[in-house]
Design a protein around this motif. Sequence first.
Motif, PDB file in Angstrom:
ATOM      1  N   GLY A 112       0.811  -1.213   0.000  1.00  0.00           N
ATOM      2  CA  GLY A 112       0.000   0.000   0.000  1.00  0.00           C
ATOM      3  C   GLY A 112       0.845   1.263   0.000  1.00  0.00           C
ATOM      4  N   TYR A 113       1.885   1.291   0.819  1.00  0.00           N
ATOM      5  CA  TYR A 113       2.771   2.457   0.868  1.00  0.00           C
ATOM      6  C   TYR A 113       3.435   2.653  -0.498  1.00  0.00           C
ATOM      7  N   PHE A 114       3.943   1.563  -1.052  1.00  0.00           N
ATOM      8  CA  PHE A 114       4.619   1.632  -2.346  1.00  0.00           C
ATOM      9  C   PHE A 114       3.667   2.115  -3.441  1.00  0.00           C
ATOM     10  N   LEU A 115       2.496   1.483  -3.548  1.00  0.00           N
ATOM     11  CA  LEU A 115       1.555   1.835  -4.614  1.00  0.00           C
ATOM     12  C   LEU A 115       0.995   3.245  -4.438  1.00  0.00           C
ATOM     13  N   THR A 116       0.751   3.659  -3.218  1.00  0.00           N
ATOM     14  CA  THR A 116       0.271   5.018  -2.978  1.00  0.00           C
ATOM     15  C   THR A 116       1.316   6.026  -3.446  1.00  0.00           C
ATOM     16  N   THR A 117       2.573   5.769  -3.133  1.00  0.00           N
ATOM     17  CA  THR A 117       3.658   6.646  -3.577  1.00  0.00           C
ATOM     18  C   THR A 117       3.735   6.677  -5.099  1.00  0.00           C
ATOM     19  N   GLU A 118       3.628   5.503  -5.724  1.00  0.00           N
ATOM     20  CA  GLU A 118       3.674   5.426  -7.187  1.00  0.00           C
ATOM     21  C   GLU A 118       2.487   6.132  -7.822  1.00  0.00           C
ATOM     22  N   TYR A 119       1.311   5.878  -7.315  1.00  0.00           N
ATOM     23  CA  TYR A 119       0.087   6.392  -7.922  1.00  0.00           C
ATOM     24  C   TYR A 119      -0.019   7.911  -7.815  1.00  0.00           C
ATOM     25  N   PHE A 120       0.242   8.426  -6.617  1.00  0.00           N
ATOM     26  CA  PHE A 120       0.079   9.858  -6.397  1.00  0.00           C
ATOM     27  C   PHE A 120       1.357  10.657  -6.641  1.00  0.00           C
ATOM     28  N   GLY A 121       2.472   9.942  -6.803  1.00  0.00           N
ATOM     29  CA  GLY A 121       3.726  10.635  -7.075  1.00  0.00           C
ATOM     30  C   GLY A 121       4.346  11.298  -5.864  1.00  0.00           C
ATOM     31  N   ARG A 122       3.835  10.968  -4.704  1.00  0.00           N
ATOM     32  CA  ARG A 122       4.431  11.485  -3.467  1.00  0.00           C
ATOM     33  C   ARG A 122       4.131  10.502  -2.339  1.00  0.00           C
ATOM     34  N   ARG A 123       4.894  10.609  -1.299  1.00  0.00           N
ATOM     35  CA  ARG A 123       4.761   9.687  -0.169  1.00  0.00           C
ATOM     36  C   ARG A 123       3.503   9.996   0.631  1.00  0.00           C
ATOM     37  N   PRO A 124       2.831   8.952   1.133  1.00  0.00           N
ATOM     38  CA  PRO A 124       1.630   9.171   1.944  1.00  0.00           C
ATOM     39  C   PRO A 124       1.948  10.055   3.161  1.00  0.00           C
ATOM     40  N   ALA A 125       1.178  11.112   3.307  1.00  0.00           N
ATOM     41  CA  ALA A 125       1.335  12.060   4.419  1.00  0.00           C
ATOM     42  C   ALA A 125       2.755  12.610   4.521  1.00  0.00           C
ATOM     43  N   GLY A 126       3.531  12.492   3.437  1.00  0.00           N
ATOM     44  CA  GLY A 126       4.901  12.996   3.442  1.00  0.00           C
ATOM     45  C   GLY A 126       5.864  12.154   4.262  1.00  0.00           C
ATOM     46  N   ILE A 127       5.437  10.966   4.645  1.00  0.00           N
ATOM     47  CA  ILE A 127       6.267  10.097   5.492  1.00  0.00           C
ATOM     48  C   ILE A 127       7.331   9.427   4.630  1.00  0.00           C
ATOM     49  N   ASP A 128       8.610   9.620   4.988  1.00  0.00           N
ATOM     50  CA  ASP A 128       9.686   9.026   4.201  1.00  0.00           C
ATOM     51  C   ASP A 128       9.776   7.516   4.480  1.00  0.00           C
ATOM     52  N   PRO A 129      10.389   6.754   3.578  1.00  0.00           N
ATOM     53  CA  PRO A 129      10.442   5.294   3.724  1.00  0.00           C
ATOM     54  C   PRO A 129      11.051   4.820   5.047  1.00  0.00           C
ATOM     55  N   GLN A 130      12.095   5.490   5.508  1.00  0.00           N
ATOM     56  CA  GLN A 130      12.735   5.099   6.772  1.00  0.00           C
ATOM     57  C   GLN A 130      11.748   5.218   7.934  1.00  0.00           C
ATOM     58  N   ARG A 131      11.060   6.320   7.982  1.00  0.00           N
ATOM     59  CA  ARG A 131      10.082   6.548   9.053  1.00  0.00           C
ATOM     60  C   ARG A 131       8.931   5.547   8.957  1.00  0.00           C
ATOM     61  N   PHE A 132       8.451   5.294   7.749  1.00  0.00           N
ATOM     62  CA  PHE A 132       7.379   4.316   7.546  1.00  0.00           C
ATOM     63  C   PHE A 132       7.817   2.937   8.026  1.00  0.00           C
ATOM     64  N   ALA A 133       8.990   2.476   7.573  1.00  0.00           N
ATOM     65  CA  ALA A 133       9.480   1.136   7.926  1.00  0.00           C
ATOM     66  C   ALA A 133       9.698   1.005   9.425  1.00  0.00           C
ATOM     67  N   SER A 134      10.255   2.038  10.047  1.00  0.00           N
ATOM     68  CA  SER A 134      10.492   2.000  11.492  1.00  0.00           C
ATOM     69  C   SER A 134       9.175   1.924  12.263  1.00  0.00           C
ATOM     70  N   THR A 135       8.191   2.692  11.833  1.00  0.00           N
ATOM     71  CA  THR A 135       6.898   2.696  12.516  1.00  0.00           C
ATOM     72  C   THR A 135       6.186   1.361  12.338  1.00  0.00           C
ATOM     73  N   LEU A 136       6.206   0.797  11.128  1.00  0.00           N
ATOM     74  CA  LEU A 136       5.580  -0.493  10.901  1.00  0.00           C
ATOM     75  C   LEU A 136       6.266  -1.561  11.758  1.00  0.00           C
ATOM     76  N   ALA A 137       7.578  -1.536  11.814  1.00  0.00           N
ATOM     77  CA  ALA A 137       8.308  -2.510  12.635  1.00  0.00           C
ATOM     78  C   ALA A 137       7.916  -2.376  14.106  1.00  0.00           C
ATOM     79  N   ARG A 138       7.793  -1.142  14.590  1.00  0.00           N
ATOM     80  CA  ARG A 138       7.404  -0.932  16.002  1.00  0.00           C
ATOM     81  C   ARG A 138       5.979  -1.438  16.251  1.00  0.00           C
ATOM     82  N   LEU A 139       5.092  -1.225  15.280  1.00  0.00           N
ATOM     83  CA  LEU A 139       3.718  -1.713  15.437  1.00  0.00           C
ATOM     84  C   LEU A 139       3.689  -3.240  15.534  1.00  0.00           C
ATOM     85  N   LEU A 140       4.574  -3.896  14.824  1.00  0.00           N
ATOM     86  CA  LEU A 140       4.596  -5.358  14.794  1.00  0.00           C
ATOM     87  C   LEU A 140       5.364  -5.972  15.965  1.00  0.00           C
ATOM     88  N   THR A 141       6.349  -5.239  16.475  1.00  0.00           N
ATOM     89  CA  THR A 141       7.181  -5.828  17.521  1.00  0.00           C
ATOM     90  C   THR A 141       7.066  -5.126  18.858  1.00  0.00           C
TER      91      THR A 141
END
Length: 184
Positions: free
Chosen positions: A154-183
């Motif tokens: 979803g993050y990848f396709l949203t970035t591709e489709y709209f040409g910008r990152r969701p809510a301006g969240i950079d990949p590092q921040r997204f990955a870190s937050t997803l990892a924290r949610l899971l662990t």
Amino acid sequence: MASGTRERIMDVALQLFAERGVAATPVTAIEAAAGLSAGSGSFYRHFKDKQALLAAVVEREIALVRKDPAVPAAGTLAGQLLSDLDFLGRLRPLMTILMWERNRAPEVAEHVQQVMADRGVELGTAEELAVAPVEAVRADPQAAAAVMMSAMTGYFLTTEYFGRRPAGIDPQRFASTLARLLTG
């Protein structure tokens, strides 16, 4: 030489199918772009038809999906997720083709979905995730892996489709937050 020509045809087809779709890409265009004489029938020495070529291209790209991308030196789940976002970028042409062909070749989309789901489940049960999962992950690791895969896609396709990152969240921040949610 035949394998070189075959690979060249597949490389060109990947690009043309992603740009135009399979139906809108004539065999003569594939031949010309691959450096073969357009209309000479050279294509048919390597592939029965465009559907056989599509199947070969998809299988070749799936071979990439089955290989795990290099795990970052840190070995963290966040690092793996960030690496996977880069990996999805390398699969952009295949994803584009699937968007074009999902109604005309549903078996191709089904096959790719299964391979990616299997890979997502494998990554979802990776050692990094198993170290300190939250209760929801412990309760249903397969569902957690599907949520993780869906979030990544979803993050990848949203970035591709709209040409910008969701809510301006950079990949590092997204990955870190997803990892924290899971662990946790």
